[in-house]
Motif scaffolding. Structure first.
Motif, PDB file in Angstrom:
ATOM      1  N   SER A   1      16.633  28.068 -19.261  1.00 53.62           N
ATOM      2  CA  SER A   1      18.085  27.864 -19.161  1.00 53.62           C
ATOM      3  C   SER A   1      18.758  28.114 -20.501  1.00 53.62           C
ATOM      4  O   SER A   1      19.827  28.725 -20.569  1.00 53.62           O
ATOM      5  N   GLU A   2      18.131  27.653 -21.570  1.00 55.86           N
ATOM      6  CA  GLU A   2      18.672  27.886 -22.904  1.00 55.86           C
ATOM      7  C   GLU A   2      18.718  29.377 -23.221  1.00 55.86           C
ATOM      8  O   GLU A   2      19.686  29.870 -23.816  1.00 55.86           O
ATOM      9  N   LEU A   3      17.690  30.097 -22.810  1.00 54.13           N
ATOM     10  CA  LEU A   3      17.667  31.538 -23.062  1.00 54.13           C
ATOM     11  C   LEU A   3      18.788  32.243 -22.295  1.00 54.13           C
ATOM     12  O   LEU A   3      19.431  33.158 -22.830  1.00 54.13           O
ATOM     13  N   VAL A   4      19.044  31.834 -21.070  1.00 52.16           N
ATOM     14  CA  VAL A   4      20.141  32.429 -20.298  1.00 52.16           C
ATOM     15  C   VAL A   4      21.472  32.196 -21.006  1.00 52.16           C
ATOM     16  O   VAL A   4      22.304  33.107 -21.122  1.00 52.16           O
ATOM     17  N   VAL A   5      21.682  30.986 -21.495  1.00 44.94           N
ATOM     18  CA  VAL A   5      22.924  30.676 -22.226  1.00 44.94           C
ATOM     19  C   VAL A   5      23.059  31.593 -23.439  1.00 44.94           C
ATOM     20  O   VAL A   5      24.128  32.160 -23.704  1.00 44.94           O
ATOM     21  N   GLN A   6      21.977  31.760 -24.173  1.00 45.44           N
ATOM     22  CA  GLN A   6      22.034  32.586 -25.377  1.00 45.44           C
ATOM     23  C   GLN A   6      22.235  34.061 -25.040  1.00 45.44           C
ATOM     24  O   GLN A   6      22.896  34.792 -25.797  1.00 45.44           O
ATOM     25  N   LEU A   7      21.694  34.513 -23.928  1.00 44.02           N
ATOM     26  CA  LEU A   7      21.937  35.891 -23.505  1.00 44.02           C
ATOM     27  C   LEU A   7      23.427  36.123 -23.272  1.00 44.02           C
ATOM     28  O   LEU A   7      24.003  37.121 -23.723  1.00 44.02           O
ATOM     29  N   LEU A   8      24.069  35.198 -22.598  1.00 46.52           N
ATOM     30  CA  LEU A   8      25.504  35.333 -22.340  1.00 46.52           C
ATOM     31  C   LEU A   8      26.309  35.220 -23.630  1.00 46.52           C
ATOM     32  O   LEU A   8      27.249  35.997 -23.859  1.00 46.52           O
ATOM     33  N   LEU A   9      25.941  34.283 -24.496  1.00 48.58           N
ATOM     34  CA  LEU A   9      26.672  34.103 -25.746  1.00 48.58           C
ATOM     35  C   LEU A   9      26.534  35.318 -26.660  1.00 48.58           C
ATOM     36  O   LEU A   9      27.440  35.617 -27.450  1.00 48.58           O
ATOM     37  N   ASN A  10      25.412  36.015 -26.551  1.00 52.02           N
ATOM     38  CA  ASN A  10      25.181  37.168 -27.418  1.00 52.02           C
ATOM     39  C   ASN A  10      25.659  38.477 -26.820  1.00 52.02           C
ATOM     40  O   ASN A  10      25.436  39.535 -27.404  1.00 52.02           O
ATOM     41  N   GLY A  11      26.312  38.418 -25.654  1.00 54.15           N
ATOM     42  CA  GLY A  11      26.977  39.610 -25.150  1.00 54.15           C
ATOM     43  C   GLY A  11      26.390  40.254 -23.926  1.00 54.15           C
ATOM     44  O   GLY A  11      26.802  41.366 -23.563  1.00 54.15           O
ATOM     45  N   SER A  12      25.437  39.596 -23.240  1.00 55.24           N
ATOM     46  CA  SER A  12      24.895  40.199 -22.030  1.00 55.24           C
ATOM     47  C   SER A  12      25.922  40.175 -20.909  1.00 55.24           C
ATOM     48  O   SER A  12      26.728  39.262 -20.786  1.00 55.24           O
ATOM     49  N   ASP A  13      25.873  41.219 -20.069  1.00 54.60           N
ATOM     50  CA  ASP A  13      26.597  41.166 -18.806  1.00 54.60           C
ATOM     51  C   ASP A  13      26.097  39.955 -18.022  1.00 54.60           C
ATOM     52  O   ASP A  13      24.930  39.557 -18.147  1.00 54.60           O
ATOM     53  N   PRO A  14      26.956  39.372 -17.180  1.00 47.64           N
ATOM     54  CA  PRO A  14      26.465  38.294 -16.313  1.00 47.64           C
ATOM     55  C   PRO A  14      25.320  38.741 -15.406  1.00 47.64           C
ATOM     56  O   PRO A  14      24.428  37.952 -15.100  1.00 47.64           O
ATOM     57  N   ARG A  15      25.359  40.011 -14.978  1.00 50.48           N
ATOM     58  CA  ARG A  15      24.256  40.519 -14.163  1.00 50.48           C
ATOM     59  C   ARG A  15      23.127  40.962 -15.090  1.00 50.48           C
ATOM     60  O   ARG A  15      23.226  41.955 -15.795  1.00 50.48           O
ATOM     61  N   MET A  16      22.052  40.195 -15.071  1.00 51.23           N
ATOM     62  CA  MET A  16      20.876  40.501 -15.878  1.00 51.23           C
ATOM     63  C   MET A  16      19.827  41.149 -14.990  1.00 51.23           C
ATOM     64  O   MET A  16      19.886  41.046 -13.767  1.00 51.23           O
ATOM     65  N   PRO A  17      18.827  41.811 -15.576  1.00 49.94           N
ATOM     66  CA  PRO A  17      17.843  42.510 -14.742  1.00 49.94           C
ATOM     67  C   PRO A  17      17.019  41.583 -13.865  1.00 49.94           C
ATOM     68  O   PRO A  17      16.574  41.976 -12.788  1.00 49.94           O
ATOM     69  N   PHE A  18      16.806  40.347 -14.327  1.00 49.45           N
ATOM     70  CA  PHE A  18      16.033  39.354 -13.576  1.00 49.45           C
ATOM     71  C   PHE A  18      16.207  38.017 -14.291  1.00 49.45           C
ATOM     72  O   PHE A  18      16.676  37.964 -15.429  1.00 49.45           O
ATOM     73  N   SER A  19      15.829  36.949 -13.604  1.00 48.15           N
ATOM     74  CA  SER A  19      15.846  35.641 -14.248  1.00 48.15           C
ATOM     75  C   SER A  19      14.705  35.578 -15.257  1.00 48.15           C
ATOM     76  O   SER A  19      13.567  35.960 -14.935  1.00 48.15           O
ATOM     77  N   PRO A  20      14.969  35.135 -16.487  1.00 48.97           N
ATOM     78  CA  PRO A  20      13.914  35.151 -17.501  1.00 48.97           C
ATOM     79  C   PRO A  20      12.664  34.406 -17.059  1.00 48.97           C
ATOM     80  O   PRO A  20      12.745  33.348 -16.413  1.00 48.97           O
ATOM     81  N   ILE A  21      11.529  34.993 -17.412  1.00 42.59           N
ATOM     82  CA  ILE A  21      10.247  34.314 -17.230  1.00 42.59           C
ATOM     83  C   ILE A  21       9.931  33.576 -18.520  1.00 42.59           C
ATOM     84  O   ILE A  21       9.882  34.182 -19.595  1.00 42.59           O
ATOM     85  N   VAL A  22       9.751  32.277 -18.430  1.00 38.91           N
ATOM     86  CA  VAL A  22       9.285  31.459 -19.549  1.00 38.91           C
ATOM     87  C   VAL A  22       8.089  30.692 -19.018  1.00 38.91           C
ATOM     88  O   VAL A  22       8.217  29.840 -18.137  1.00 38.91           O
ATOM     89  N   SER A  23       6.907  31.031 -19.517  1.00 36.05           N
ATOM     90  CA  SER A  23       5.684  30.410 -18.998  1.00 36.05           C
ATOM     91  C   SER A  23       4.786  30.012 -20.164  1.00 36.05           C
ATOM     92  O   SER A  23       4.646  30.765 -21.133  1.00 36.05           O
ATOM     93  N   ALA A  24       4.198  28.831 -20.056  1.00 35.99           N
ATOM     94  CA  ALA A  24       3.404  28.290 -21.160  1.00 35.99           C
ATOM     95  C   ALA A  24       2.048  27.814 -20.658  1.00 35.99           C
ATOM     96  O   ALA A  24       1.879  27.478 -19.478  1.00 35.99           O
ATOM     97  N   GLY A  25       1.093  27.779 -21.588  1.00 34.38           N
ATOM     98  CA  GLY A  25      -0.229  27.277 -21.241  1.00 34.38           C
ATOM     99  C   GLY A  25      -0.849  28.089 -20.113  1.00 34.38           C
ATOM    100  O   GLY A  25      -0.738  29.314 -20.085  1.00 34.38           O
ATOM    101  N   PRO A  26      -1.490  27.426 -19.140  1.00 33.97           N
ATOM    102  CA  PRO A  26      -2.115  28.155 -18.032  1.00 33.97           C
ATOM    103  C   PRO A  26      -1.137  29.018 -17.246  1.00 33.97           C
ATOM    104  O   PRO A  26      -1.528  30.044 -16.694  1.00 33.97           O
ATOM    105  N   ASN A  27       0.124  28.619 -17.201  1.00 32.58           N
ATOM    106  CA  ASN A  27       1.106  29.400 -16.442  1.00 32.58           C
ATOM    107  C   ASN A  27       1.322  30.791 -17.037  1.00 32.58           C
ATOM    108  O   ASN A  27       1.719  31.717 -16.331  1.00 32.58           O
ATOM    109  N   SER A  28       1.072  30.953 -18.327  1.00 39.83           N
ATOM    110  CA  SER A  28       1.268  32.267 -18.946  1.00 39.83           C
ATOM    111  C   SER A  28       0.236  33.284 -18.479  1.00 39.83           C
ATOM    112  O   SER A  28       0.381  34.480 -18.735  1.00 39.83           O
ATOM    113  N   ALA A  29      -0.807  32.813 -17.782  1.00 43.25           N
ATOM    114  CA  ALA A  29      -1.804  33.727 -17.218  1.00 43.25           C
ATOM    115  C   ALA A  29      -1.333  34.336 -15.908  1.00 43.25           C
ATOM    116  O   ALA A  29      -2.024  35.196 -15.342  1.00 43.25           O
ATOM    117  N   ASN A  30      -0.184  33.913 -15.416  1.00 42.15           N
ATOM    118  CA  ASN A  30       0.426  34.495 -14.218  1.00 42.15           C
ATOM    119  C   ASN A  30       1.504  35.467 -14.680  1.00 42.15           C
ATOM    120  O   ASN A  30       2.539  35.046 -15.197  1.00 42.15           O
TER     121      ASN A  30
END
Length: 373
Positions: A183-212
């Motif tokens: 969610s923080e990354l989405v906010v920063q994308l908008l604050l830094n000038g991204s169009d509201p339409r982004m290519p996809f919702s950011p993937i943020v995965s840690a630990g075992p989840n990063s293996a997916n």
């Protein structure tokens, strides 16, 4: 800037493609190609919108009456066929457009990845004997080579994405969840000038989840020893970026550090292999050979890259069975990865464009495994 000359050149190129194909016309519903050809922005909704194009004839646009204001000031010719709210009246607009282009008995190309059943049924009813067939092969070259205007937007999209991540990284702390960080990354994308339409919702995965490779951010809290993977992108002027970087949270298992080095070397090998005239398969092979030599071939489970532009995934595709040669103006990702189930994964993804002499990387954020905490 999208000039009238640029719009006309794109429509002319489509006409040439159709004249050298089995199709007498093409039909597009709202999406990247319709915008590419017209500069018009419509969204998919319960009211159908279709652009019909046939070489040598004025393009026809079927649309709701409420959308006709978007046609004011157009710099190219288009015949509009607006319809009112009552769905029983919609087919008349489609029939008017089909008759204007003489589609009866024709073969009409559509994009299988975009054409909905809603629009397809109206098209089929509008032109007796016409066949509406997938034309992705014929149409794939239309947006394949980016012009300077497109390339500038893609450079900007990569810059916006990288600046957004830099702004989000200081927020990382143990105990926060993947979802909170995304969610923080989405906010920063908008604050830094991204169009509201982004290519996809950011993937943020840690630990075992990063293996997916395509994990969705979860409520799992970040923990010491995790690999933390970000796969994210921005949109600028309708063009997108798609970047992946992996970080360490504190001290990580030595093997996880090792696979980060292997993936970085594979990414570099693939970037060095790419260039005009090089088969897509050779770039995939360059990345895969590095990972195979390190003993992790079975843990690299996807292609090395995919095309990028108005869509997050489009032609060309960087995979082992694609011998299509690279040509200047083609844009795509290079994204090798190694994923150890239950432990963690690393992916390093860059956005590149083929030039006359090699490639240009739109992304330049450091590729080494940086420890955040």
């Amino acid at each position: 800037m999208l000039t009238p000359e640029l719009i006309q050149s794109r429509q002319n190129r489509l006409s040439i493609i159709l004249e050298n194909s089995p199709f007498q016309a093409a039909a597009f519903n709202p999406g990247p190609t319709m915008t590419y050809l017209t500069g018009l922005h419509f969204h998919l909704m319960e009211r159908p919108i279709v652009l019909m194009v046939s070489p040598g004839k004025t393009p026809c646009l079927v649309l709701p009456e409420l959308e006709t204001a978007k046609l004011e000031g157009l710099t190219f010719q288009v015949r509009a066929f607006p319809y009112p709210e009552n769905p029983r009246d919609w087919i008349a607009a489609f029939q008017g457009a089909a008759n204007s282009l003489g589609l009866e008995g024709s073969q009409v190309g559509v994009e299988a990845n975009h054409m909905r059943v809603l629009e397809l049924r109206f098209l089929e009813e509008s032109a007796a004997g016409a066949q509406f067939l997938p034309a992705d092969g014929a149409l794939s070259g239309l947006r394949l080579h980016k012009d300077p205007v497109e390339a500038d937007s893609m450079r900007s999209a990569a810059t916006v994405a990288q600046e957004a991540l830099k702004a989000a990284l200081p927020k990382v702390r143990y105990g926060m969840t993947e979802r909170e960080l995304a969610s923080e990354l989405v906010v920063q994308l908008l604050l830094n000038g991204s169009d509201p339409r982004m290519p996809f919702s950011p993937i943020v995965s840690a630990g075992p989840n990063s293996a997916n490779p395509h994990a969705s951010p979860s409520d799992r809290p970040l923990a010491q020893g995790d690999l933390l993977l970000f796969d994210w992108g921005a949109g600028v002027n309708g063009y997108v970026s798609d970047i992946t970087r992996t970080f360490a949270l504190g001290e990580v298992d030595p093997e996880l550090s090792h696979i980060a080095e292997v993936v970085a070397a594979a990414n570099q090998a693939a970037r060095e292999a790419a260039g005009p005239g090089v088969p897509m398969s050779a770039v995939d092979r360059a990345a895969r050979e590095v990972i195979q030599a390190a003993g992790y071939a079975h843990f690299f489970t996807h292609r090395t890259g995919h095309g990028l532009g108005m869509e997050g995934h489009e032609e060309p595709y960087i995979r082992a069975d694609n011998d299509q040669p690279m040509e200047p103006g083609m844009t795509f990702t290079i994204e090798p990865g190694v994923y150890l189930p239950g432990r963690g994964g690393v992916r390093i993804e860059d956005d590149v464009m083929v030039t006359e002499n090699g490639i240009e990387s739109f992304s330049d954020l450091g590729r080494e495994l940086v420890r955040l905490l």
